[in-house]
Write a protein that holds these residues in place. Structure first.
Motif, PDB file in Angstrom:
ATOM      1  N   ASP A 197       4.304  -2.907  21.645  1.00  0.00           N
ATOM      2  CA  ASP A 197       3.653  -4.167  22.491  1.00  0.00           C
ATOM      3  C   ASP A 197       3.346  -3.481  23.999  1.00  0.00           C
ATOM      4  N   SER A 198       2.864  -4.417  25.056  1.00  0.00           N
ATOM      5  CA  SER A 198       2.431  -3.977  26.146  1.00  0.00           C
ATOM      6  C   SER A 198       3.463  -3.589  27.090  1.00  0.00           C
ATOM      7  N   SER A 199       4.785  -3.564  26.808  1.00  0.00           N
ATOM      8  CA  SER A 199       5.883  -3.151  27.533  1.00  0.00           C
ATOM      9  C   SER A 199       6.332  -1.768  26.912  1.00  0.00           C
ATOM     10  N   LEU A 200       5.602  -1.561  25.865  1.00  0.00           N
ATOM     11  CA  LEU A 200       6.269  -0.178  25.090  1.00  0.00           C
ATOM     12  C   LEU A 200       7.602  -0.066  25.070  1.00  0.00           C
ATOM     13  N   LYS A 201       8.294  -1.223  24.780  1.00  0.00           N
ATOM     14  CA  LYS A 201       9.726  -1.341  24.468  1.00  0.00           C
ATOM     15  C   LYS A 201      10.073  -1.927  23.196  1.00  0.00           C
ATOM     16  N   ASN A 202       8.995  -2.907  22.554  1.00  0.00           N
ATOM     17  CA  ASN A 202       9.254  -3.249  21.206  1.00  0.00           C
ATOM     18  C   ASN A 202       8.361  -2.623  20.368  1.00  0.00           C
ATOM     19  N   VAL A 203       8.805  -1.878  19.383  1.00  0.00           N
ATOM     20  CA  VAL A 203       8.044  -1.158  18.439  1.00  0.00           C
ATOM     21  C   VAL A 203       8.314  -1.623  17.035  1.00  0.00           C
ATOM     22  N   LYS A 204       7.253  -1.683  16.181  1.00  0.00           N
ATOM     23  CA  LYS A 204       7.614  -1.964  14.801  1.00  0.00           C
ATOM     24  C   LYS A 204       6.815  -0.829  14.173  1.00  0.00           C
ATOM     25  N   TYR A 257     -13.859   9.191  -1.101  1.00  0.00           N
ATOM     26  CA  TYR A 257     -13.381   8.643  -0.107  1.00  0.00           C
ATOM     27  C   TYR A 257     -12.586   7.447  -0.423  1.00  0.00           C
ATOM     28  N   GLN A 258     -11.479   7.057   0.213  1.00  0.00           N
ATOM     29  CA  GLN A 258     -10.672   6.029  -0.213  1.00  0.00           C
ATOM     30  C   GLN A 258     -10.327   5.412   1.365  1.00  0.00           C
ATOM     31  N   ILE A 259     -10.404   3.864   1.588  1.00  0.00           N
ATOM     32  CA  ILE A 259     -10.312   3.156   2.430  1.00  0.00           C
ATOM     33  C   ILE A 259      -9.121   2.283   2.310  1.00  0.00           C
ATOM     34  N   THR A 260      -8.036   2.634   3.130  1.00  0.00           N
ATOM     35  CA  THR A 260      -6.557   1.957   2.769  1.00  0.00           C
ATOM     36  C   THR A 260      -6.719   0.778   3.988  1.00  0.00           C
ATOM     37  N   ILE A 261      -6.684  -0.507   3.667  1.00  0.00           N
ATOM     38  CA  ILE A 261      -6.664  -1.415   4.819  1.00  0.00           C
ATOM     39  C   ILE A 261      -5.248  -2.220   4.899  1.00  0.00           C
ATOM     40  N   LEU A 262      -5.006  -2.365   6.128  1.00  0.00           N
ATOM     41  CA  LEU A 262      -3.466  -2.833   6.331  1.00  0.00           C
ATOM     42  C   LEU A 262      -3.675  -4.226   6.500  1.00  0.00           C
ATOM     43  N   PRO A 263      -3.037  -4.959   5.738  1.00  0.00           N
ATOM     44  CA  PRO A 263      -3.188  -6.486   5.626  1.00  0.00           C
ATOM     45  C   PRO A 263      -2.727  -7.145   7.103  1.00  0.00           C
ATOM     46  N   SER A 264      -3.578  -8.307   7.181  1.00  0.00           N
ATOM     47  CA  SER A 264      -3.507  -8.760   8.752  1.00  0.00           C
ATOM     48  C   SER A 264      -2.172  -9.466   9.056  1.00  0.00           C
ATOM     49  N   ASN A 265      -1.445  -9.640   8.047  1.00  0.00           N
ATOM     50  CA  ASN A 265       0.100 -10.030   8.172  1.00  0.00           C
ATOM     51  C   ASN A 265       0.837  -9.136   8.398  1.00  0.00           C
ATOM     52  N   GLU A 266       0.534  -7.792   8.560  1.00  0.00           N
ATOM     53  CA  GLU A 266       1.407  -6.579   8.778  1.00  0.00           C
ATOM     54  C   GLU A 266       0.753  -6.062  10.126  1.00  0.00           C
ATOM     55  N   ASN A 286      -2.011  -3.974  22.253  1.00  0.00           N
ATOM     56  CA  ASN A 286      -0.961  -3.215  21.647  1.00  0.00           C
ATOM     57  C   ASN A 286      -1.521  -1.667  21.250  1.00  0.00           C
ATOM     58  N   LEU A 287      -0.345  -0.773  21.086  1.00  0.00           N
ATOM     59  CA  LEU A 287      -0.504   0.464  20.966  1.00  0.00           C
ATOM     60  C   LEU A 287      -0.206   0.720  19.501  1.00  0.00           C
ATOM     61  N   TYR A 288      -1.183   1.398  18.764  1.00  0.00           N
ATOM     62  CA  TYR A 288      -0.848   1.772  17.570  1.00  0.00           C
ATOM     63  C   TYR A 288      -1.185   3.501  17.399  1.00  0.00           C
ATOM     64  N   VAL A 289       0.118   3.965  16.917  1.00  0.00           N
ATOM     65  CA  VAL A 289       0.384   5.512  16.773  1.00  0.00           C
ATOM     66  C   VAL A 289       0.214   5.880  15.124  1.00  0.00           C
ATOM     67  N   ILE A 290      -0.832   6.535  14.896  1.00  0.00           N
ATOM     68  CA  ILE A 290      -0.927   6.831  13.389  1.00  0.00           C
ATOM     69  C   ILE A 290      -0.693   8.067  12.963  1.00  0.00           C
ATOM     70  N   SER A 291       0.210   8.352  12.082  1.00  0.00           N
ATOM     71  CA  SER A 291       0.725   9.659  11.656  1.00  0.00           C
ATOM     72  C   SER A 291      -0.325  10.114  10.303  1.00  0.00           C
ATOM     73  N   ASN A 292      -0.191  11.474  10.056  1.00  0.00           N
ATOM     74  CA  ASN A 292      -0.997  12.127   8.871  1.00  0.00           C
ATOM     75  C   ASN A 292      -0.354  11.632   7.651  1.00  0.00           C
ATOM     76  N   ASN A 293       0.635  10.973   7.547  1.00  0.00           N
ATOM     77  CA  ASN A 293       1.096  10.420   6.222  1.00  0.00           C
ATOM     78  C   ASN A 293       0.808   8.847   6.015  1.00  0.00           C
ATOM     79  N   GLY A 294       0.279   8.417   7.023  1.00  0.00           N
ATOM     80  CA  GLY A 294      -0.037   6.780   6.909  1.00  0.00           C
ATOM     81  C   GLY A 294       1.191   6.038   7.459  1.00  0.00           C
ATOM     82  N   ILE A 325       8.452   9.030  20.241  1.00  0.00           N
ATOM     83  CA  ILE A 325       8.041   8.490  19.098  1.00  0.00           C
ATOM     84  C   ILE A 325       8.961   8.187  17.978  1.00  0.00           C
ATOM     85  N   SER A 326       9.500   9.292  17.593  1.00  0.00           N
ATOM     86  CA  SER A 326      10.278   9.130  16.318  1.00  0.00           C
ATOM     87  C   SER A 326      11.445  10.295  16.459  1.00  0.00           C
TER      88      SER A 326
END
Length: 209
Positions: free
Chosen positions: A146-153, A197-206, A132-140, A116-117
């Motif tokens: 993507d579906s091929s697991l090759k391209n990662v953002k 509590y706090q909700i942090t929202i990821l903008p749709s363009n990201e 798509n697959l999103y892998v979320i860390s404890n620090n945000g 992963i990193s």
């Protein structure tokens, strides 16, 4: 309820996560000694164990990987007709450097393994959205595949100075994540103020589309 019969199957090991597909349950487990990792495949119609796949967790004196994630469903997912397992190291040098294993569900064979990193990445949760697959860390930090697991953002949640300071002073930590539309909502709890509590929202363009 009434005359309905409940069925069960007893199997050794510590339950980690489960996914269901075509009336089969794929159960990720760690054995009773806490050493080996595997997947039970259970026929839900007959409650019969069909297979017991052994997972390559690289167990040796120097290294070993085990299922990670805070919630049931974090470690095992069904992704584009493949099984995906999230594993993390518990030895110096590989700790907080999780790997993704892609398995063939028909025989449990390993198709591919992805790191992963190359840096510390403390996995908290995973989510599937729009193929798509999103892998979320404890620090945000979020790794989006993507579906091929090759391209990662790589996405880093933006947080202002006030919120970062609040996390430090009130010992804030992620307690839940959720995909909502084209946003990822992240819920923070604070140890010193449990009602906050706090909700942090990821903008749709990201979001990886």
């Amino acid at each position: 309820m009434g005359e309905s019969a409940l069925h069960h199957v007893m199997l050794p090991g510590y339950f980690q996560s489960v996914v269901e597909k075509e009336n089969k349950a794929y159960v990720l487990y760690i054995d009773g000694n806490g050493e080996n990792v595997g997947i039970y495949v259970i026929d839900l119609n007959t409650n019969r164990l069909l297979h017991n796949y052994s997972i390559q967790n690289h167990k040796s004196q120097e290294r070993a990987y085990y299922p990670v994630g805070q919630n049931n469903g974090s470690s095992l997912l069904w992704f584009h007709n493949r099984l995906i397992i999230m594993l993390d190291g518990n030895r110096p040098g590989i700790q907080d450097r999780p790997i993704i294993q892609i398995l063939n569900p028909s025989d449990g064979s390993l198709d591919k393994e992805i790191s992963i990193s190359n840096e510390s990445f403390s996995l908290y949760d995973t989510a599937l959205h729009n193929g798509n697959l999103y892998v979320i860390s404890n620090n945000g930090e979020i790794m989006a595949y993507d579906s091929s697991l090759k391209n990662v953002k790589k996405i880093q949640l933006k947080q202002n100075k006030e919120f970062i300071q609040k996390k430090e002073t009130d010992r804030g930590y992620i307690s839940s994540t959720r995909i909502s539309g084209n946003s990822i909502d992240i819920l923070y709890d604070f140890v010193k103020k449990l009602a906050s509590y706090q909700i942090t929202i990821l903008p749709s363009n990201e979001v990886l589309i």
